[in-house]
Motif scaffolding. Structure first.
Motif, PDB file in Angstrom:
ATOM      1  N   THR A 178     -41.602  87.240  -4.777  1.00  0.00           N
ATOM      2  CA  THR A 178     -41.605  86.542  -3.673  1.00  0.00           C
ATOM      3  C   THR A 178     -40.478  85.445  -3.762  1.00  0.00           C
ATOM      4  OG1 THR A 178     -43.330  85.067  -4.749  1.00  0.00           O
ATOM      5  CG2 THR A 178     -43.963  86.877  -3.287  1.00  0.00           C
ATOM      6  N   GLY A 179     -40.414  84.902  -5.196  1.00  0.00           N
ATOM      7  CA  GLY A 179     -39.512  84.039  -5.321  1.00  0.00           C
ATOM      8  C   GLY A 179     -37.966  84.147  -4.972  1.00  0.00           C
TER       9      GLY A 179
ATOM     10  N   ALA B  53     -50.931  77.491  -3.193  1.00  0.00           N
ATOM     11  CA  ALA B  53     -51.504  77.906  -2.058  1.00  0.00           C
ATOM     12  C   ALA B  53     -53.140  78.387  -2.467  1.00  0.00           C
ATOM     13  CB  ALA B  53     -50.776  79.376  -1.890  1.00  0.00           C
ATOM     14  N   ASN B  54     -53.102  78.906  -3.822  1.00  0.00           N
ATOM     15  CA  ASN B  54     -54.519  78.799  -4.155  1.00  0.00           C
ATOM     16  C   ASN B  54     -55.440  77.632  -4.135  1.00  0.00           C
ATOM     17  OD1 ASN B  54     -54.275  81.638  -4.157  1.00  0.00           O
ATOM     18  ND2 ASN B  54     -53.702  81.527  -6.204  1.00  0.00           N
TER      19      ASN B  54
ATOM     20  N   THR C  86     -40.583  79.741  -9.227  1.00  0.00           N
ATOM     21  CA  THR C  86     -40.984  79.166  -7.679  1.00  0.00           C
ATOM     22  C   THR C  86     -42.044  80.039  -7.088  1.00  0.00           C
ATOM     23  OG1 THR C  86     -39.058  80.413  -6.834  1.00  0.00           O
ATOM     24  CG2 THR C  86     -38.398  78.193  -7.531  1.00  0.00           C
ATOM     25  N   GLY C  87     -42.022  81.240  -7.356  1.00  0.00           N
ATOM     26  CA  GLY C  87     -42.882  82.264  -6.877  1.00  0.00           C
ATOM     27  C   GLY C  87     -44.231  81.591  -7.353  1.00  0.00           C
ATOM     28  N   ALA C  88     -44.436  81.532  -8.724  1.00  0.00           N
ATOM     29  CA  ALA C  88     -45.744  81.238  -9.429  1.00  0.00           C
ATOM     30  C   ALA C  88     -46.299  80.022  -8.787  1.00  0.00           C
ATOM     31  CB  ALA C  88     -45.452  81.358 -10.674  1.00  0.00           C
TER      32      ALA C  88
ATOM     33  N   ALA D 276     -44.930  87.269  -8.254  1.00  0.00           N
ATOM     34  CA  ALA D 276     -44.262  85.813  -8.459  1.00  0.00           C
ATOM     35  C   ALA D 276     -42.661  86.038  -8.350  1.00  0.00           C
ATOM     36  CB  ALA D 276     -44.668  85.043  -9.519  1.00  0.00           C
ATOM     37  N   TYR D 277     -42.310  86.860  -9.254  1.00  0.00           N
ATOM     38  CA  TYR D 277     -40.593  87.164  -9.230  1.00  0.00           C
ATOM     39  C   TYR D 277     -40.194  87.422  -8.070  1.00  0.00           C
ATOM     40  CZ  TYR D 277     -36.340  89.384  -9.408  1.00  0.00           C
ATOM     41  OH  TYR D 277     -34.979  89.778  -9.279  1.00  0.00           O
TER      42      TYR D 277
ATOM     43  N   ARG E 210     -45.462  78.338  -6.003  1.00  0.00           N
ATOM     44  CA  ARG E 210     -46.020  78.511  -4.684  1.00  0.00           C
ATOM     45  C   ARG E 210     -47.456  79.171  -4.557  1.00  0.00           C
ATOM     46  NH1 ARG E 210     -43.474  77.952   0.392  1.00  0.00           N
ATOM     47  NH2 ARG E 210     -44.100  80.069   1.567  1.00  0.00           N
ATOM     48  N   ARG E 211     -47.598  80.216  -5.207  1.00  0.00           N
ATOM     49  CA  ARG E 211     -48.894  80.760  -5.102  1.00  0.00           C
ATOM     50  C   ARG E 211     -49.881  79.856  -5.695  1.00  0.00           C
ATOM     51  NH1 ARG E 211     -48.751  85.678  -8.290  1.00  0.00           N
ATOM     52  NH2 ARG E 211     -48.718  84.207  -9.871  1.00  0.00           N
TER      53      ARG E 211
ATOM     54  N   ALA F 148     -44.034  72.466  -2.691  1.00  0.00           N
ATOM     55  CA  ALA F 148     -44.306  73.868  -2.867  1.00  0.00           C
ATOM     56  C   ALA F 148     -43.929  74.478  -1.483  1.00  0.00           C
ATOM     57  CB  ALA F 148     -45.730  74.210  -2.989  1.00  0.00           C
ATOM     58  N   ASP F 149     -43.961  73.503  -0.214  1.00  0.00           N
ATOM     59  CA  ASP F 149     -43.586  74.337   0.836  1.00  0.00           C
ATOM     60  C   ASP F 149     -42.247  74.258   1.119  1.00  0.00           C
ATOM     61  OD1 ASP F 149     -46.416  74.315   1.740  1.00  0.00           O
ATOM     62  OD2 ASP F 149     -46.457  72.338   2.036  1.00  0.00           O
ATOM     63  N   LEU F 150     -41.451  73.533   0.289  1.00  0.00           N
ATOM     64  CA  LEU F 150     -39.964  73.271   0.448  1.00  0.00           C
ATOM     65  C   LEU F 150     -39.134  74.068  -0.469  1.00  0.00           C
ATOM     66  CD1 LEU F 150     -40.252  71.820   2.913  1.00  0.00           C
ATOM     67  CD2 LEU F 150     -39.856  69.739   1.401  1.00  0.00           C
ATOM     68  N   LEU F 151     -39.748  74.182  -1.705  1.00  0.00           N
ATOM     69  CA  LEU F 151     -39.371  74.939  -2.891  1.00  0.00           C
ATOM     70  C   LEU F 151     -38.649  76.143  -2.427  1.00  0.00           C
ATOM     71  CD1 LEU F 151     -40.643  74.753  -6.514  1.00  0.00           C
ATOM     72  CD2 LEU F 151     -38.471  73.966  -5.510  1.00  0.00           C
ATOM     73  N   GLY F 152     -37.150  76.723  -2.427  1.00  0.00           N
ATOM     74  CA  GLY F 152     -36.634  77.857  -2.231  1.00  0.00           C
ATOM     75  C   GLY F 152     -36.630  78.181  -0.981  1.00  0.00           C
TER      76      GLY F 152
ATOM     77  N   ARG G 179     -37.618  84.837  -1.127  1.00  0.00           N
ATOM     78  CA  ARG G 179     -37.377  83.380  -0.503  1.00  0.00           C
ATOM     79  C   ARG G 179     -35.677  82.979  -0.682  1.00  0.00           C
ATOM     80  NH1 ARG G 179     -40.971  79.446   1.685  1.00  0.00           N
ATOM     81  NH2 ARG G 179     -40.284  77.653   0.710  1.00  0.00           N
TER      82      ARG G 179
ATOM     83  N   GLY H 206     -46.424  83.680   0.279  1.00  0.00           N
ATOM     84  CA  GLY H 206     -46.702  82.893  -0.919  1.00  0.00           C
ATOM     85  C   GLY H 206     -47.173  81.578  -0.216  1.00  0.00           C
ATOM     86  N   GLY H 207     -47.262  81.240   0.879  1.00  0.00           N
ATOM     87  CA  GLY H 207     -47.595  79.975   1.490  1.00  0.00           C
ATOM     88  C   GLY H 207     -49.312  80.262   1.527  1.00  0.00           C
TER      89      GLY H 207
ATOM     90  N   TYR I  90     -39.106  83.479 -10.774  1.00  0.00           N
ATOM     91  CA  TYR I  90     -40.408  83.651 -11.064  1.00  0.00           C
ATOM     92  C   TYR I  90     -41.177  82.503 -11.059  1.00  0.00           C
ATOM     93  CZ  TYR I  90     -44.501  83.181 -14.222  1.00  0.00           C
ATOM     94  OH  TYR I  90     -45.666  82.908 -14.640  1.00  0.00           O
TER      95      TYR I  90
END
Lengths: 235, 235
Positions: free
Chosen positions: A151-152, B159-160, B151-153, A148-149, B155-156, B106-110, A155, A110-111, B149
DNA sequence: CTCATGCCAATACACTGTATTTCTTCATTA
DNA sequence: TAATGAAGAAATACAGTGTATTGGCATGAG
């Protein structure tokens, strides 16, 4: 250590390609985490000088991208189940298992967008699972939500795993009694709901927790598929 | 730049505390990303030698932990809405906004368990929102699922965002035509579902996509709350 | 045989996190 | 008041990093 013991240095430089480089990098990361991956060490493992790598990658980030893509090959199942729900479940669980095999993947997941061949294949497989079951936009939203779910969730699972390893305590013991800081904080009474969760909650293993949350999310997707399939009638 | 222009160096070392250190680190990270945070630069910004920091933190990782906790203070809303659903929604959106203000988050979350005071407060707020609406275990599962959910969202999304910035192309243009690699891959025909998604899908802005997925997940939670409130009758 | 070209290795640079040593300054005691 | 001790800051040191630049050498063509 006389001259006679040492092998002659190779006359011609050892052949190199991305595959070998990535394999070496992954081996290092598997053994010592992402931090153990340095261009010098990767090159050394291949009996090459560090600068040779720059013929194959132009930056360390790119090496990471290749590593991720390589790992994603392990995610793809041999054959896709027909049932969309089962297909998504399998993809999620395989991603999780891959991350548990290669913990460094959790740091990278996800990075950055995954545009490598295997990354695209994974995305394709995910989209394909839902193809035709609803209009394109609903399908996209579903795929985004599900991934999203997971990967979160992955992690976090690996973050906890590392914390447990570092302290030598299970998350439970650690929150309950032996983690002085957390215990002290909970004792202040400022976190009643958290305290209740810690003391009264039964702890489930990570896989079950992952699977449960995943099922919930899939339930939600199922509900939306029913109402959002306008597109399939049109085509 | 003569001697007369330069101010005399401070007689006594400038006072330091964690707050100032963390603030300096955050400023650096806001400006140049996590990579721009080095102990030397943080110290320099405070007119101190690098080694002085080690009186306040014992490792760079700890500095990151402090930064995350500080950022989490921005997540907590002034007052919690009574409606659980609204409460969770607000927490998720505030987390997102905070990550957009501090992209390094975002790089640190989770990446590590958040055990600082603000991190615990966020967890408390999340749990509190659902407290009493179902048994403890269901509540925990719900909290885990929702935060996995978002944190994953987040992060993505970031990233985008970075990828777009780096290429100067919107995600859309970039996939559709101008990203040679992706275009070529799609043209191979090996990714039909993906191609369909890229070409036929309408692109929604990141916030809407985030909100939509979040709503789905909250729907799932709502369904489980109804069926899993055995505990509230017992107490 | 000579020369040019492409690749590989070596060197170099600026920077990192952190351990260790040196120096300064202040409080305490004789 | 002078000497001594402790504490804390600064300087230095070290091993490592990613990557730019340089130098040499082996192989191809003419």
């Amino acid at each position: 250590m006389t001259v006679w013991d040492r092998p002659e240095p190779p006359i011609r430089p050892v052949p190199l390609d991305r595959e070998r480089i990535v394999a070496a990098a992954i081996a290092l990361a598997d053994e010592g985490g992402l931090g153990a991956v340095s261009l010098r060490k990767v090159a050394a493992r291949l009996n090459a000088g560090p600068m040779r790598l720059y013929g194959y990658i132009s930056t360390k980030e790119e090496l990471f991208d290749l590593m991720v893509d390589e790992a994603q090959a392990e995610i793809l199942p041999d054959e896709q189940p027909g049932d969309w729900r089962e297909a998504l479940r399998v993809l999620a669980h395989r991603t999780r298992r891959t991350a548990l095999r290669h913990e460094w993947l959790a740091d990278l997941l996800g990075g950055r967008p995954t545009l490598g061949p295997n990354g695209l294949a994974v995305t394709e497989a995910t989209l394909a699972a839902l193809d035709g079951l609803a209009d394109v936009d609903t399908v996209m939203r579903a795929v985004e939500t599900v991934s999203a779910y997971f990967t979160g969730a992955i992690r976090r699972e690996i973050a906890n795993l590392r914390a447990e390893r570092a302290t030598g305590l299970s998350k439970r013991d650690w929150q309950r009694a032996s983690g002085p800081h957390v215990t002290r904080m909970l004792a202040t009474g400022r976190f009643p709901a958290l305290a209740k969760a810690v003391y009264d909650g039964t702890d489930v293993d990570a896989e079950t927790s992952f699977a449960t949350g995943l099922d919930w999310v899939l339930d939600a997707v199922a509900a939306k598929l029913k109402s959002g399939d306008a597109g399939s009638a049109v085509d």
